[in-house]
Design a protein around this motif. Structure first.
Motif, PDB file in Angstrom:
ATOM      1  N   ARG A 107      44.893  35.363  53.296  1.00  0.00           N
ATOM      2  CA  ARG A 107      43.459  35.097  52.944  1.00  0.00           C
ATOM      3  C   ARG A 107      43.450  35.188  51.436  1.00  0.00           C
ATOM      4  O   ARG A 107      43.997  36.068  50.663  1.00  0.00           O
ATOM      5  CB  ARG A 107      42.433  36.047  53.280  1.00  0.00           C
ATOM      6  N   SER A 108      42.757  34.367  50.793  1.00  0.00           N
ATOM      7  CA  SER A 108      42.920  34.386  49.459  1.00  0.00           C
ATOM      8  C   SER A 108      41.507  35.221  48.790  1.00  0.00           C
ATOM      9  O   SER A 108      41.514  35.574  47.454  1.00  0.00           O
ATOM     10  CB  SER A 108      42.651  32.863  48.715  1.00  0.00           C
ATOM     11  N   GLY A 109      40.408  35.282  49.521  1.00  0.00           N
ATOM     12  CA  GLY A 109      39.338  36.317  48.997  1.00  0.00           C
ATOM     13  C   GLY A 109      38.679  35.428  48.102  1.00  0.00           C
ATOM     14  O   GLY A 109      37.800  36.052  47.164  1.00  0.00           O
ATOM     15  N   MET A 110      38.672  34.178  47.955  1.00  0.00           N
ATOM     16  CA  MET A 110      37.884  33.167  47.090  1.00  0.00           C
ATOM     17  C   MET A 110      36.717  32.675  47.782  1.00  0.00           C
ATOM     18  O   MET A 110      35.929  31.755  47.074  1.00  0.00           O
ATOM     19  CB  MET A 110      38.896  32.291  46.450  1.00  0.00           C
ATOM     20  N   GLY A 111      36.494  32.925  49.077  1.00  0.00           N
ATOM     21  CA  GLY A 111      35.430  32.195  49.651  1.00  0.00           C
ATOM     22  C   GLY A 111      33.960  32.466  49.014  1.00  0.00           C
ATOM     23  O   GLY A 111      33.273  31.311  48.619  1.00  0.00           O
ATOM     24  N   PHE A 112      33.456  33.551  49.071  1.00  0.00           N
ATOM     25  CA  PHE A 112      32.132  33.419  48.073  1.00  0.00           C
ATOM     26  C   PHE A 112      32.084  33.058  46.901  1.00  0.00           C
ATOM     27  O   PHE A 112      31.207  32.550  46.275  1.00  0.00           O
ATOM     28  CB  PHE A 112      31.674  35.018  48.094  1.00  0.00           C
ATOM     29  N   THR A 113      33.397  33.429  46.131  1.00  0.00           N
ATOM     30  CA  THR A 113      33.130  32.844  44.753  1.00  0.00           C
ATOM     31  C   THR A 113      33.214  31.242  44.586  1.00  0.00           C
ATOM     32  O   THR A 113      32.449  30.722  43.836  1.00  0.00           O
ATOM     33  CB  THR A 113      34.648  33.373  44.072  1.00  0.00           C
ATOM     34  N   ILE A 114      33.907  30.550  45.644  1.00  0.00           N
ATOM     35  CA  ILE A 114      33.848  29.222  45.595  1.00  0.00           C
ATOM     36  C   ILE A 114      32.296  28.646  45.965  1.00  0.00           C
ATOM     37  O   ILE A 114      31.850  27.784  45.609  1.00  0.00           O
ATOM     38  CB  ILE A 114      34.764  28.289  46.514  1.00  0.00           C
ATOM     39  N   MET A 115      31.790  29.275  47.141  1.00  0.00           N
ATOM     40  CA  MET A 115      30.246  28.947  47.362  1.00  0.00           C
ATOM     41  C   MET A 115      29.600  29.126  46.321  1.00  0.00           C
ATOM     42  O   MET A 115      28.608  28.137  46.026  1.00  0.00           O
ATOM     43  CB  MET A 115      29.838  30.141  48.463  1.00  0.00           C
ATOM     44  N   GLU A 116      29.817  30.227  45.530  1.00  0.00           N
ATOM     45  CA  GLU A 116      28.764  30.318  44.530  1.00  0.00           C
ATOM     46  C   GLU A 116      28.893  29.316  43.364  1.00  0.00           C
ATOM     47  O   GLU A 116      27.955  28.934  42.749  1.00  0.00           O
ATOM     48  CB  GLU A 116      29.103  31.853  43.976  1.00  0.00           C
ATOM     49  N   SER A 117      30.100  29.045  43.080  1.00  0.00           N
ATOM     50  CA  SER A 117      30.463  28.022  42.215  1.00  0.00           C
ATOM     51  C   SER A 117      29.938  26.538  42.321  1.00  0.00           C
ATOM     52  O   SER A 117      29.646  25.789  41.509  1.00  0.00           O
ATOM     53  CB  SER A 117      31.974  28.092  41.849  1.00  0.00           C
TER      54      SER A 117
END
Lengths: 146, 120
Positions: A107-117
């Motif tokens: 898992r990259s742990g980037m899901g929320f960061t991408i949603m936010e961006s």
């Protein structure tokens, strides 16, 4: 264009991640969005639904996910992804880049960061053992079409 | 999502077609690991030019393959990423550790050059 609401509910299996983002893309088509806007919406929805499939229901394939899509005539799109799974312990930590609870599974742990961006606003609400509700707000640039 | 492999010396190229998400990444990573094992390939090129959609699952898939390639002292390159994919991959800092080219031929050329340098 009148305000619109469409709600879809589906079982929490990985196959439905694609279905969910296709439905979200179809919902915004009447606003004649740019390719960029469609891609951003599809990606944000895909991240939210994947989170529910993987984390809320622990990839068990059991449980349901509700996808609610709202639009206003001014082109404000609100997409709510709701699950009834285990909930998030610490929302602030979960939203931080690179945060993941399942590091062994690539898992990259980037899901929320991408949603936010990729959206204009992201709201995350969660209650332990009750579920999680992710609200994505996207203002489409429809001025050129009017 | 579909995957095709091309072998050239010790470089394997995985040509991905379709949508890369959590669901498709599960089988794609197994296919790539299996192919690298079967062909005993050291170096890997991932060609994204026919990928129409990718979310953060792509990041996990790339980083996982990168670790495996590094374990064998190999090199890895990406090619054909769209502007959207680049945005996502950049957020995770992927291009700071894995190089990327527009064309597959260029990625191949760079990897072969590196291989020759190592032999000297």
């Amino acid at each position: 264009m009148k305000d619109n609401v469409v709600t879809v509910e589906f079982i929490a299996i990985a196959e439905n991640e694609r279905f969910a983002r296709m439905v979200a893309a179809a919902f915004v088509v009447p606003f004649d969005p740019t390719v960029e806007e469609i891609t951003e919406i599809k990606t944000a929805v895909s991240e939210a639904v994947s989170n529910s499939v993987i984390h809320a229901y622990n990839s068990s394939g059991e449980g349901t996910i509700k996808l609610e899509m709202r639009s206003t005539e001014k082109g404000t799109i609100t997409i709510i992804v709701e699950d009834y799974g285990i909930g998030i312990d610490d929302i602030e930590a979960a939203r931080a880049p690179m945060f993941t609870t399942s590091a062994l599974e690539e898992r990259s742990g980037m899901g929320f960061t991408i949603m936010e961006s990729f959206t204009d606003k992201l709201i995350v609400e969660s209650e332990k053992e009750k579920g999680t509700r992710v609200t994505l707000v996207k203002m489409l640039d429809i001025s050129c079409g009017l | 999502m579909q995957i095709e492999f091309e072998m050239s010396d010790d470089i394997i190229t995985a040509i991905l077609t379709g949508e890369l998400d959590h669901h498709s990444a599960l089988s794609i990573r197994e296919d790539i690991d299996h192919a690298m094992q079967v062909y005993r390939a050291k170096n890997l090129i991932l060609d994204f030019s026919s990928v129409s959609f990718a979310d953060s699952s792509g990041i996990g898939m790339i980083m996982g393959r990168y670790k495996k390639v590094k374990e064998k002292d190999g090199c890895m390159m990406l090619c054909g990423c769209s502007v959207y994919m680049k945005r996502i991959f950049e957020m995770a800092g992927i291009f700071t550790i894995i190089e990327e080219t527009e064309e597959r031929g260029e990625a191949m050329r760079q990897l072969k050059e590196r291989g020759e340098e190592n032999e000297r």
